[in-house]
Design an enzyme around this catalytic site. Structure first.
Site, PDB file in Angstrom:
ATOM      1  N   LYS A 145      50.329 -13.417 -63.304  1.00 51.62           N
ATOM      2  CA  LYS A 145      50.437 -13.413 -64.769  1.00 51.62           C
ATOM      3  C   LYS A 145      51.453 -12.367 -65.199  1.00 51.62           C
ATOM      4  O   LYS A 145      51.191 -11.167 -65.162  1.00 51.62           O
ATOM      5  CB  LYS A 145      49.102 -13.119 -65.458  1.00 51.62           C
ATOM      6  CG  LYS A 145      49.212 -13.419 -66.958  1.00 51.62           C
ATOM      7  CD  LYS A 145      48.168 -12.750 -67.817  1.00 51.62           C
ATOM      8  CE  LYS A 145      48.533 -11.361 -68.272  1.00 51.62           C
ATOM      9  NZ  LYS A 145      49.700 -11.273 -69.186  1.00 51.62           N
ATOM     10  N   GLY A 185      50.555  -1.184 -65.501  1.00 48.58           N
ATOM     11  CA  GLY A 185      50.471  -1.186 -66.957  1.00 48.58           C
ATOM     12  C   GLY A 185      49.883   0.120 -67.445  1.00 48.58           C
ATOM     13  O   GLY A 185      49.973   1.148 -66.767  1.00 48.58           O
ATOM     14  N   SER A 186      49.239   0.060 -68.601  1.00 50.72           N
ATOM     15  CA  SER A 186      48.766   1.303 -69.217  1.00 50.72           C
ATOM     16  C   SER A 186      47.526   1.834 -68.501  1.00 50.72           C
ATOM     17  O   SER A 186      46.765   1.094 -67.863  1.00 50.72           O
ATOM     18  CB  SER A 186      48.426   1.054 -70.683  1.00 50.72           C
ATOM     19  OG  SER A 186      47.247   0.287 -70.766  1.00 50.72           O
ATOM     20  N   GLY A 217      44.277  -0.150 -67.191  1.00 44.81           N
ATOM     21  CA  GLY A 217      43.983   0.071 -65.769  1.00 44.81           C
ATOM     22  C   GLY A 217      42.547   0.507 -65.551  1.00 44.81           C
ATOM     23  O   GLY A 217      41.905   0.151 -64.564  1.00 44.81           O
ATOM     24  N   GLU A 269      48.962   0.922 -60.871  1.00 43.28           N
ATOM     25  CA  GLU A 269      50.144   1.748 -61.125  1.00 43.28           C
ATOM     26  C   GLU A 269      50.204   1.932 -62.628  1.00 43.28           C
ATOM     27  O   GLU A 269      50.400   0.955 -63.359  1.00 43.28           O
ATOM     28  CB  GLU A 269      51.383   0.996 -60.604  1.00 43.28           C
ATOM     29  CG  GLU A 269      52.560   1.878 -60.356  1.00 43.28           C
ATOM     30  CD  GLU A 269      52.244   2.932 -59.329  1.00 43.28           C
ATOM     31  OE1 GLU A 269      52.206   4.106 -59.715  1.00 43.28           O
ATOM     32  OE2 GLU A 269      52.010   2.588 -58.158  1.00 43.28           O
ATOM     33  N   CYS A 311      57.631   3.785 -66.514  1.00 49.09           N
ATOM     34  CA  CYS A 311      56.612   4.763 -66.097  1.00 49.09           C
ATOM     35  C   CYS A 311      57.290   5.972 -65.475  1.00 49.09           C
ATOM     36  O   CYS A 311      56.702   7.042 -65.414  1.00 49.09           O
ATOM     37  CB  CYS A 311      55.553   4.166 -65.180  1.00 49.09           C
ATOM     38  SG  CYS A 311      55.998   2.706 -64.331  1.00 49.09           S
ATOM     39  N   GLU A 358      51.494  10.056 -72.591  1.00 52.87           N
ATOM     40  CA  GLU A 358      52.611   9.130 -72.373  1.00 52.87           C
ATOM     41  C   GLU A 358      52.963   8.419 -73.679  1.00 52.87           C
ATOM     42  O   GLU A 358      52.091   7.862 -74.349  1.00 52.87           O
ATOM     43  CB  GLU A 358      52.231   8.085 -71.317  1.00 52.87           C
ATOM     44  CG  GLU A 358      53.402   7.155 -71.009  1.00 52.87           C
ATOM     45  CD  GLU A 358      53.100   6.150 -69.908  1.00 52.87           C
ATOM     46  OE1 GLU A 358      52.082   5.457 -70.002  1.00 52.87           O
ATOM     47  OE2 GLU A 358      53.908   6.076 -68.956  1.00 52.87           O
TER      48      GLU A 358
END
Ligand code: UN1
Length: 495
Positions: free
Chosen positions: A175, A228-229, A233, A250, A284, A385
């Site tokens: 996806k 992703g975030s 996650g 990650e 990232c 972030e």
């Protein structure tokens, strides 16, 4: 009329069960509609997983070197279509063509690395403690892999995951992020043309809360790889923990570049411009903190602000553009929010801080490159972030303080040190708490044949890329063959 795209499930291009679609628009120009993509839900995922299980039964028996040949052909096709893919990628996510060409190249490098891994995929053979007995380990595939990827590296990151997953003999349900479905579509086409058997690959478009969630929660998806975030996650991690799934995460970063008094300042300047504002700060690995030693602080900062003001914002497909748009309105809003936070914390806004307007900018998600000075360690703009073109500058007395600032965040992806002192450079490799440390280079620049990933809340201990990713996508099995013809009891008969 815009084009309507389909999922690839059960060996065919099919419409979503819901019959619903979402729009994919160019972030540099809202009027440019790229296409309509399936809004898939648990029903589509159910079909995809059933098909992937059939694909797995077949693919796991294909010899790994033959699976590697498929990756090589995928690499060849990416080479052939590099410029075309870069162009469509810039159209749907905004970063300039130089960057999207690099993104495709990273996919090519990953393909060729995977191709050769088909002839390695080493296990170990070691001496047994008993006579006439062999002991060895080897790798087996795991099953159906759920692959969920972000928008910022629309090709490279899917290749980091899908090539090793396939090479190891797993089947894939993929996806792509809803902001970059077109690149995902073309990548699926390439994999199929390269010879991935139809049921081994499933492409399921949609949004995280529906399609992504259904993949993570499906009991027959044995492993999940998510980039992703950190917030998402965490949800993925909770589900996978509860369901005993293998998971690679990650997530966020708050990467710092440390510039010491003895550094080559011109080099550091080029580095921070690229690290902080390349990909509009949406990496990232973006340089989101600049830590300057006091001796060069004022001089470096004023030159930096001059250079940043000259960066040319615009459509990434036009020559001369340095910085493209942000991905969508939510990203702009989040960046604006952090500008407010920085100001209320008392940091000095030196440039940027607002949406960019003007010729060629009014119809896209453009944000001015932003620098905050007088940022103190511990402020939110120094800790959290932002994932946008915002750089927070911290002034420090010496290397010890710089190292402490680098380490005192919850993330640990990459860091960078500019110095001419070789001893300090090696100290940094030892002491900076990151998965990657660069010396005299910015916080971005990972190469496909080395492990990529971070410590602390950036990840969960796994790595992508390099040789380590093959551990994630395979299970180690051990075989003992006793050819002594007698019962030999380990730990008992030999001592
Ligand atoms: C990311 O930041 O989301 O140099 C990935 C790098 C890139 C990949 C970055 N090749 O770090």
């Amino acid at each position: 009329m815009s084009k309507t795209f389909k999922n690839f499930i059960g060996g065919q291009w099919v419409a979503p069960a819901s019959g619903e679609y979402f729009e994919n628009r160019n972030p540099a120009d809202h009027a440019d509609l790229i296409g309509q993509f399936p809004r898939s839900d648990a029903r589509d995922v159910q079909q995809a997983v059933e098909s992937a299980r059939r694909g797995f039964a077949q693919w796991r028996r294909t010899p790994a070197p033959a699976r590697g040949d498929v990756m090589r052909r995928a690499g060849d096709l990416l080479v052939k279509r590099k410029d075309e893919i870069a162009d469509l990628m810039t159209r749907e996510m905004g970063k300039p063509l130089t960057e999207t060409r690099g993104d495709v190249q990273e996919g090519i490098d990953t393909a060729y690395y995977a191709a050769t891994e088909g002839r390695r995929l080493f296990g170990h053979t070691v001496p047994s403690e008993l006579r006439n007995k062999w002991a060895m380990s080897f790798r087996r595939p795991i099953g159906v892999a759920g692959i969920i990827t972000p928008f910022n590296f629309p090709l490279a990151i899917p290749t980091w995951k899908i090539f090793p997953a396939l090479l190891c003999g797993n089947a894939v349900v993929f996806k792509p992020a809803e902001d970059v479905p077109h690149t995902g579509h073309v990548f699926a086409e390439i994999l199929l043309e390269a010879g991935v058997p139809p049921e081994v690959l499933q492409l399921v478009h949609g949004v995280g809360e529906q399609a992504g969630k259904a993949i993570v929660e499906h009991p027959d998806v044995a492993l999940v790889s998510f980039t992703g975030s950190t917030e998402t996650g965490k949800l993925v991690g909770e589900t996978c923990g509860r369901m005993h799934k293998r998971l690679s995460l990650e997530m966020g970063g708050k990467n710092a570049m440390l510039v010491m008094d003895d550094a080559d300042l011109d080099l550091a300047l080029d580095g921070v411009l690229w690290g902080a504002f390349g990909t509009t700060g949406q990496r990232c690995t973006a340089t989101s903190r600049l830590v300057l030693q006091k001796g060069i602080h004022d001089r470096f900062l004023s030159t930096l602000v001059d250079r940043v003001k000259k960066l040319k914002l615009g459509d990434g497909r036009k020559a001369g553009t340095d910085v493209g748009p942000m991905i969508n309105e939510a990203a702009i809003r989040k960046t604006e929010h952090y500008v407010d936070v920085g100001q209320s914390e008392g940091a000095d806004l030196l440039c940027g801080g607002r949406r960019a307007t003007g010729k060629g900018l009014d119809d896209g998600w453009f944000f001015e490159p932003t620098i905050f000075a007088r940022v103190r360690a511990g402020m939110r703009i120094e800790q959290e972030e932002i994932f946008g073109p915002v750089l927070s500058v911290v002034r420090v007395d010496d290397a010890d303080e710089a190292f402490a600032v680098n380490n005192d965040v919850k993330y640990g992806l990459s860091s960078s040190l500019y110095t001419r002192d070789v001893n300090l450079a090696f100290r940094a490799l030892n002491e900076l708490d990151n998965g990657i440390t660069y010396v005299n280079a910015p916080t971005i620049g990972a190469e496909a044949h080395l492990p990529f990933g971070g410590v602390k809340q950036t990840g969960n201990g796994h790595r992508e890329g390099g040789w380590e990713v093959y551990d994630f996508y395979s299970e180690t099995k051990v075989g003992y063959v006793d050819f002594s013809g007698a019962l030999q009891r380990a730990q008992i008969d030999n001592y």
